[in-house]
Write a protein that holds these residues in place. Structure first.
Motif, short mmCIF file in Angstrom:
data_model
loop_
_atom_site.label_atom_id
_atom_site.label_comp_id
_atom_site.label_asym_id
_atom_site.label_seq_id
_atom_site.Cartn_x
_atom_site.Cartn_y
_atom_site.Cartn_z
N GLU A 16 -1.05 6.71 1.36
CA GLU A 16 -1.32 6.03 2.63
C GLU A 16 -2.05 4.74 2.29
O GLU A 16 -3.21 4.79 1.86
CB GLU A 16 -2.15 6.91 3.56
CG GLU A 16 -1.40 8.11 4.11
CD GLU A 16 -2.23 8.86 5.15
OE1 GLU A 16 -3.22 8.28 5.66
OE2 GLU A 16 -1.89 10.01 5.42
N GLY A 17 -1.41 3.61 2.49
CA GLY A 17 -2.00 2.36 2.02
C GLY A 17 -2.18 2.45 0.51
O GLY A 17 -1.33 2.98 -0.21
N TYR A 18 -3.29 1.92 0.03
CA TYR A 18 -3.59 2.08 -1.40
C TYR A 18 -3.94 3.53 -1.73
O TYR A 18 -3.74 3.98 -2.86
CB TYR A 18 -4.78 1.21 -1.80
CG TYR A 18 -4.51 -0.27 -1.90
CD1 TYR A 18 -3.48 -0.77 -2.70
CD2 TYR A 18 -5.31 -1.19 -1.22
CE1 TYR A 18 -3.24 -2.14 -2.81
CE2 TYR A 18 -5.09 -2.57 -1.33
CZ TYR A 18 -4.05 -3.03 -2.12
OH TYR A 18 -3.83 -4.38 -2.24
N LEU A 339 -1.12 -5.39 -0.92
CA LEU A 339 -0.73 -4.00 -0.66
C LEU A 339 0.78 -3.90 -0.52
O LEU A 339 1.41 -3.00 -1.10
CB LEU A 339 -1.43 -3.47 0.60
CG LEU A 339 -0.95 -2.09 1.09
CD1 LEU A 339 -1.14 -1.03 0.01
CD2 LEU A 339 -1.69 -1.70 2.37
N GLU A 340 1.40 -4.81 0.24
CA GLU A 340 2.86 -4.78 0.39
C GLU A 340 3.54 -4.98 -0.96
O GLU A 340 4.56 -4.34 -1.24
CB GLU A 340 3.30 -5.86 1.37
CG GLU A 340 2.95 -5.54 2.81
CD GLU A 340 3.16 -6.71 3.76
OE1 GLU A 340 3.32 -6.47 4.97
OE2 GLU A 340 3.16 -7.88 3.30
N LYS A 343 3.16 -1.67 -2.96
CA LYS A 343 4.09 -0.69 -2.39
C LYS A 343 5.53 -1.04 -2.76
O LYS A 343 6.37 -0.16 -2.99
CB LYS A 343 3.95 -0.64 -0.86
CG LYS A 343 2.65 -0.01 -0.39
CD LYS A 343 2.51 -0.05 1.13
CE LYS A 343 3.46 0.90 1.81
NZ LYS A 343 3.22 0.98 3.27
#
Length: 398
Positions: A16-18, A339-340, A343
């Motif tokens: 979840e997120g980082y 973050l993007e 991911k």
């Protein structure tokens, strides 16, 4: 490597997120992740495992490059220089440049040469913490060479500790012998080559180049129909140079990913969102070709379309082997967030390849890990030309 616990880590699980865990630990067993969490919560069953302190370093899932053309013959450095000295596309074509020059060199190369020449590029990716690389065909454009490319791609994993997924890209360009006969090429070469490659177990997915300079949506659909018969997933080079509806076509087939997509419109974004298709962002080609039309990042965010990032390593439009540089480019050129970007080379890249056992630090996943000499994951996208990798672990082996 025997069962072990890696501790004294800051962990970015990417669940979840980082998914940051300070002072975390990871238990590894039989090449997989058995447990991940705060060190002070390590279950008793793992306390007898061999322990290694990573001295406060950051751990992420190992990186995944979900779009490459890393098998090819020759190079296009001369064409690069000619273009910078003012040569037009027409002049380059008359001089034998462009994709056709790569096709000629690839057709002339043996399987052994294709493999050996690709290994230094593979090594550069491995050195940056990459454990999964997608490799496309598409520089043969005849049955024999397309199969030879895919065999060379499959052989990489016998020579390097890396996981290779192969993609058939027969619908990449129309070869000179089929000039102005794209439909004949699809029927007489591309589809028979796809069937032959699948029969030999060389294909994990099927791709195409849907553009005015390559193939129409109707022509790609004929290839995708065969892929569907063969129960092979599809993906597509779409909306890189114009918008002719490639992404919507890909979405209609439930494609794993639509790649490039600089000219994708809102309607196309919505189609991707509905189909669950990943948007694969490829800043290397944008940079090399000095394009100005950026992908619709804001629209992808609004419609919750997951974004992957990849090098698009190829000899013409993206001669790049650095996934870390691709992360920085995604942020700097397209305003993706760090973050993007992370991911995009972990959880979303795994989805773009249809892989379910990597991309996050989750119990049951393969122990494909990257340990970095940094404190926060944003540093991976922030730096330019700097590799902070401390250790890469592939299936539990460092």
């Amino acid at each position: 490597m025997s069962d072990q616990v890696l501790s004294n880590l800051r962990i970015a699980t990417m669940v979840e997120g980082y998914g940051l865990i300070d002072d975390g630990a990871v238990a590894l067993s039989n090449g997989h992740i058995s447990w991940v969490g705060p060190s002070n919560e390590l279950p008793a069953e793992f306390k007898n495992f061999a322990k290694t302190s990573l001295e406060g370093r950051l751990m992420t899932p190992a990186l995944i490059d979900c779009h490459t053309h890393i098998i090819f013959g020759g190079n296009r450095a001369n064409e690069f220089e000619m273009r910078l000295n003012g040569a037009t596309y027409e002049e380059l074509a008359r001089a034998g440049g462009g994709i056709i020059s790569t096709v000629k060199a690839t057709r002339e190369a043996s399987q052994e040469f294709l493999l050996e020449s690709a290994l230094p590029r593979i090594d550069a990716m491995i050195a940056e913490g990459v454990t999964v690389i997608e490799v496309k065909s598409g520089y043969g454009l005849d049955l024999e060479t397309e199969l030879r490319m895919l065999r060379a791609a499959r052989a990489i994993a016998q020579h390097r500790p890396v996981r290779i997924t192969t993609t058939f890209l027969g619908a990449h360009a129309v070869p000179p012998e089929y000039k102005n006969r794209a439909d004949d090429y699809i029927d007489q070469i591309c589809i028979p080559a796809l069937r032959a490659a699948d029969a030999e177990g060389l294909v994990d997915a099927v791709d195409g180049f849907c553009e005015n300079i390559a193939f129409s949506p109707a022509q790609i659909a004929r290839v995708f129909d065969v892929a569907k018969q063969l129960k092979l997933p599809v993906k597509l080079h779409a909306e890189q140079l114009s918008n002719i509806g490639g992404a919507k076509l890909a979405a209609s087939y439930g494609a794993l990913s639509a790649d490039h997509i600089e000219y994708l419109d809102e309607e196309g974004v919505i189609a991707l969102a509905k189909s669950g298709t990943i948007a694969a962002i490829l800043p290397g080609a944008f940079y090399t070709l000095r394009e100005s039309q950026v992908p619709p990042i804001d629209a992808l965010r609004r419609h919750n379309v997951p974004m992957a990032l990849a090098t698009d390593c190829n000899p013409g439009s993206s001669p790049m082997t650095s996934l870390l540089l691709a992360m920085n480019m995604g942020c700097t050129l397209f305003r993706m967030t760090p973050l993007e970007a992370l991911k995009g080379v972990t959880i979303n890249a795994a989805q773009a390849l249809g892989l379910k056992n990597c991309g996050t630090l989750s119990v049951g996943n393969r122990a494909d890990l990257a340990i970095w000499n940094i404190q926060h994951p944003a540093e991976l996208a922030y730096r330019i030309g700097f590799n902070p990798l401390h250790t890469r672990i592939f299936g539990g082996q460092s």
